[in-house]
Design an enzyme around this catalytic site. Structure first.
Site, PDB file in Angstrom:
ATOM      1  N   LYS A  22      39.484  55.758  29.367  1.00  0.00           N
ATOM      2  CA  LYS A  22      39.023  54.522  30.038  1.00  0.00           C
ATOM      3  C   LYS A  22      40.156  53.964  30.917  1.00  0.00           C
ATOM      4  CE  LYS A  22      39.441  50.645  27.498  1.00  0.00           C
ATOM      5  NZ  LYS A  22      40.207  49.532  28.109  1.00  0.00           N
ATOM      6  N   ASN A  23      41.376  53.963  30.376  1.00  0.00           N
ATOM      7  CA  ASN A  23      42.485  53.327  31.097  1.00  0.00           C
ATOM      8  C   ASN A  23      43.049  54.175  32.225  1.00  0.00           C
ATOM      9  OD1 ASN A  23      42.069  51.175  29.478  1.00  0.00           O
ATOM     10  ND2 ASN A  23      43.897  51.440  28.214  1.00  0.00           N
ATOM     11  N   CYS A 117      42.900  36.948  26.541  1.00  0.00           N
ATOM     12  CA  CYS A 117      41.898  37.607  25.695  1.00  0.00           C
ATOM     13  C   CYS A 117      42.424  37.490  24.270  1.00  0.00           C
ATOM     14  CB  CYS A 117      41.709  39.062  26.107  1.00  0.00           C
ATOM     15  SG  CYS A 117      43.096  40.087  25.652  1.00  0.00           S
ATOM     16  N   ARG A 122      48.064  37.526  28.657  1.00  0.00           N
ATOM     17  CA  ARG A 122      47.797  38.540  29.680  1.00  0.00           C
ATOM     18  C   ARG A 122      48.031  38.013  31.108  1.00  0.00           C
ATOM     19  NH1 ARG A 122      44.536  42.378  27.120  1.00  0.00           N
ATOM     20  NH2 ARG A 122      45.421  43.847  28.590  1.00  0.00           N
ATOM     21  N   ASP A 305      48.313  50.284  21.616  1.00  0.00           N
ATOM     22  CA  ASP A 305      46.879  50.540  21.453  1.00  0.00           C
ATOM     23  C   ASP A 305      46.582  51.363  20.211  1.00  0.00           C
ATOM     24  OD1 ASP A 305      46.031  50.811  24.994  1.00  0.00           O
ATOM     25  OD2 ASP A 305      46.482  49.117  23.690  1.00  0.00           O
ATOM     26  N   ARG A 397      33.378  48.984  24.394  1.00  0.00           N
ATOM     27  CA  ARG A 397      34.076  48.850  25.676  1.00  0.00           C
ATOM     28  C   ARG A 397      34.913  50.093  25.953  1.00  0.00           C
ATOM     29  NH1 ARG A 397      36.895  43.273  26.823  1.00  0.00           N
ATOM     30  NH2 ARG A 397      37.416  44.612  28.582  1.00  0.00           N
TER      31      ARG A 397
HETATM   32  C1  EPZ Z   1      47.196  48.019  29.819  1.00  0.00           C
HETATM   33  O1  EPZ Z   1      46.979  46.630  29.850  1.00  0.00           O
HETATM   34  C2  EPZ Z   1      46.028  48.606  29.050  1.00  0.00           C
HETATM   35  N1  EPZ Z   1      44.783  48.310  29.777  1.00  0.00           N
HETATM   36  C3  EPZ Z   1      45.989  47.997  27.656  1.00  0.00           C
HETATM   37  O2  EPZ Z   1      44.929  48.609  26.943  1.00  0.00           O
HETATM   38  C4  EPZ Z   1      47.302  48.322  26.954  1.00  0.00           C
HETATM   39  O3  EPZ Z   1      47.293  47.713  25.670  1.00  0.00           O
HETATM   40  C5  EPZ Z   1      48.472  47.785  27.782  1.00  0.00           C
HETATM   41  O4  EPZ Z   1      48.413  48.325  29.115  1.00  0.00           O
HETATM   42  C6  EPZ Z   1      49.819  48.138  27.189  1.00  0.00           C
HETATM   43  O5  EPZ Z   1      49.923  49.527  27.054  1.00  0.00           O
HETATM   44  C7  EPZ Z   1      44.470  49.065  30.853  1.00  0.00           C
HETATM   45  O6  EPZ Z   1      45.193  49.973  31.248  1.00  0.00           O
HETATM   46  C8  EPZ Z   1      43.176  48.741  31.527  1.00  0.00           C
HETATM   47  P1  EPZ Z   1      50.610  45.321  30.534  1.00  0.00           P
HETATM   48  P2  EPZ Z   1      47.881  45.716  30.839  1.00  0.00           P
HETATM   49  O7  EPZ Z   1      50.534  44.684  31.878  1.00  0.00           O
HETATM   50  O8  EPZ Z   1      48.278  46.494  32.019  1.00  0.00           O
HETATM   51  C9  EPZ Z   1      53.145  41.355  30.075  1.00  0.00           C
HETATM   52  C10 EPZ Z   1      43.026  48.699  25.635  1.00  0.00           C
HETATM   53  O9  EPZ Z   1      42.968  48.520  24.443  1.00  0.00           O
HETATM   54  N2  EPZ Z   1      52.853  41.110  31.490  1.00  0.00           N
HETATM   55  O10 EPZ Z   1      51.268  46.656  30.395  1.00  0.00           O
HETATM   56  O11 EPZ Z   1      47.145  44.434  31.034  1.00  0.00           O
HETATM   57  C11 EPZ Z   1      51.908  41.264  29.192  1.00  0.00           C
HETATM   58  O12 EPZ Z   1      51.659  39.933  28.811  1.00  0.00           O
HETATM   59  C12 EPZ Z   1      43.854  47.787  26.510  1.00  0.00           C
HETATM   60  O13 EPZ Z   1      42.496  49.648  26.255  1.00  0.00           O
HETATM   61  C13 EPZ Z   1      53.405  40.006  32.122  1.00  0.00           C
HETATM   62  O14 EPZ Z   1      54.125  39.227  31.509  1.00  0.00           O
HETATM   63  O15 EPZ Z   1      49.151  45.442  29.943  1.00  0.00           O
HETATM   64  C14 EPZ Z   1      52.269  42.130  28.020  1.00  0.00           C
HETATM   65  O16 EPZ Z   1      53.042  41.363  27.108  1.00  0.00           O
HETATM   66  C15 EPZ Z   1      44.248  46.569  25.733  1.00  0.00           C
HETATM   67  N3  EPZ Z   1      53.144  39.791  33.440  1.00  0.00           N
HETATM   68  C16 EPZ Z   1      53.167  43.207  28.625  1.00  0.00           C
HETATM   69  O17 EPZ Z   1      53.571  42.708  29.903  1.00  0.00           O
HETATM   70  C17 EPZ Z   1      52.341  40.634  34.167  1.00  0.00           C
HETATM   71  O18 EPZ Z   1      52.150  40.400  35.373  1.00  0.00           O
HETATM   72  C18 EPZ Z   1      52.465  44.541  28.854  1.00  0.00           C
HETATM   73  O19 EPZ Z   1      51.256  44.266  29.526  1.00  0.00           O
HETATM   74  C19 EPZ Z   1      51.780  41.751  33.512  1.00  0.00           C
HETATM   75  C20 EPZ Z   1      52.059  41.975  32.180  1.00  0.00           C
END
Ligand code: EPZ
Length: 417
Positions: A22-23, A117, A122, A305, A397
């Site tokens: 999915k990702n 969420c 996020r 994850d 999802r």
């Molecule tokens: C991706 O989410 C995945 N989703 C998530 O999978 C996964 O848990 C996550 O990466 C971490 O591996 C998709 O790829 C669609 P991040 P993402 O930006 O990109 C902080 C699932 O279960 N951050 O890597 O949204 C954030 O708060 C989902 O399939 C900022 O501070 O995660 C977090 O603490 C859940 N500012 C950390 O970085 C930003 O602008 C990592 O988040 C962006 C992120």
């Protein structure tokens, strides 16, 4: 609202085929906005988030089709809207991935802020900071990001936190920018590399994907392509834990074991037997499960994850395991549901202390997010008696027909409509 009913105590045996990731499919579908030519995707998982993304693209006037066999065809030759509305984005945060491609090709985008969420706030500040470094103006008003750019220019972008979709958004913005963009402290998840492969097939010039430094040289135009989505390493890991927690013997096929080395190493450590193959791997679980600590970090370390699924396994451990979640601030919602099944888990901030040694008993439980639901299914497989999981729309999802796949391995599991 569907529920899933599991009766525990059955060891899983047999072979299961992993669906597409999915990702990896979500950014790939967003990338179809980067060209007016036809894009064909293969191995798309037929899950809710994919259908939501198809609806989002269609609302923009993109011709988008996704079939149950994983084939998808997209043509964004004449978009009628450059907006991702709140109604859609609130159901799926990853909609924010249209921001980079819309800006790259149309120099304009209006995307609802995803909002938080269950697992955390996020934020998308790093996405916006990177786009602004490339010359975009991003105004946040009334819950929307209004982004515009005269032109996008290559820039050196240092991200202070590793962000998966942030890296993907900025990569998609950079491929049509003037000049070279360097993404420093980039995410190196396999899904990021898979997106880079697709963009290169479209004519983009990208190198360093899979490392912490990605260099993109902008080109004038991108063309259509055919691209295959990689297998879902988290689904593969989920089935690996299903085999371990039921003391079963399962072959997990159609996946790349290299994409989940940290998970398989950890499973080895706790006593499961792993044998690697070309296009998959085999997991044999044993009654003795050793309690071992784990800390989640960005790829290639143990993935957040898989944290909830691992916690379910640690309830069967022979001692105490400390699970530390460094990525999201609120990703232990499954702990309280596992406690209803008799698990001994104490959550202190970013750490959960899991004491094993007590068998789980089936109970009525409630899913809170995608991976928490998977954790409850796994616990149900091991628990004595019946577990009924409510709100399984979370599961749908990201998992394609999980109950059918588990039943195919001998689990006593069914969906209650
Ligand atoms: C991706 O989410 C995945 N989703 C998530 O999978 C996964 O848990 C996550 O990466 C971490 O591996 C998709 O790829 C669609 P991040 P993402 O930006 O990109 C902080 C699932 O279960 N951050 O890597 O949204 C954030 O708060 C989902 O399939 C900022 O501070 O995660 C977090 O603490 C859940 N500012 C950390 O970085 C930003 O602008 C990592 O988040 C962006 C992120």
């Amino acid at each position: 609202m569907d529920k899933i009913r599991v009766v525990g105590g059955k060891a899983l045996h047999g072979r299961v085929e992993v669906s597409g990731a999915k990702n990896a499919a979500l950014p790939a579908m967003a990338a179809t906005l980067l060209t007016a030519e036809t894009i064909r995707l293969e191995n798309i998982p037929y899950v809710k988030d994919i259908l939501t993304t198809r609806t989002l693209l269609e609302s923009m006037g993109v011709a988008a089709s996704v079939s149950e066999d994983g084939a998808g065809e997209f043509k964004a030759d004449a978009p009628t809207s450059l907006e991702a509305p709140y109604e859609l984005v609130k159901t799926m945060r990853a909609s924010v991935l249209v921001l980079g491609p819309l800006l790259a090709r149309f120099k304009k985008a209006r995307v609802s802020l995803p909002g938080g969420c269950a697992i955390g706030a996020r934020p998308i500040n790093l996405h916006l900071q990177g786009l602004e470094k490339m010359g975009a103006k991003c105004e946040v008003t009334h819950g929307y990001v209004d982004a515009t750019a005269e032109a996008l220019r290559g820039a050196y972008i240092q991200m202070d936190t590793v962000t998966v979709t942030g890296t993907e958004n900025l990569m998609m913005a950079a491929v049509l920018a003037e000049g070279v963009t360097v993404l420093d402290n980039a995410a190196c998840e396999p899904e990021v590399e898979n997106l880079a492969d697709m963009l290169r097939a479209m004519g983009a010039e990208i190198e360093g994907d899979g490392t912490r430094t990605i260099r993109i040289r902008g080109v004038k135009r991108l063309k259509g392509c055919r691209h295959k989505v990689i297998p879902d390493r988290i689904e593969a890991g989920t089935f690996a834990i299903a085999a371990a927690i039921t003391q079963g013997d399962v072959e997990i096929a159609n996946c790349n074991p290299k994409h989940l080395t940290s998970v398989l190493t950890q499973l080895n450590l706790v006593g499961a037997e792993i044998s690697l193959g070309e296009n998959g791997f085999r997991v044999r679980g044993h009654a003795a499960v050793s309690s071992k600590n784990v800390t989640t970090f960005p790829y290639p370390a143990f993935p957040t994850d898989m944290q909830a699924q691992y916690m379910a396994l640690m309830t069967q451990g022979d001692g105490t395991a400390i699970i530390t979640e460094t990525i999201f601030e609120n990703r232990f919602m499954h702990a309280q549901e596992l406690r209803r099944m008799g698990a001994d888990i104490v959550v202190e901030g970013r750490q959960a202390v899991v004491r094993g040694g007590k068998p789980l008993t089936g109970a009525k439980v409630q899913a809170s997010d995608l991976r928490a639901s998977a954790s409850l299914v796994l616990a149900g497989l091991a628990a004595q008696g019946e577990t009924v999981i409510d709100r399984v729309y979370h599961l749908d999802r990201g998992y394609c027909r999980i109950e059918a796949k588990m039943a195919g391995l001998g689990a006593e599991i069914e969906r209650i409509h």
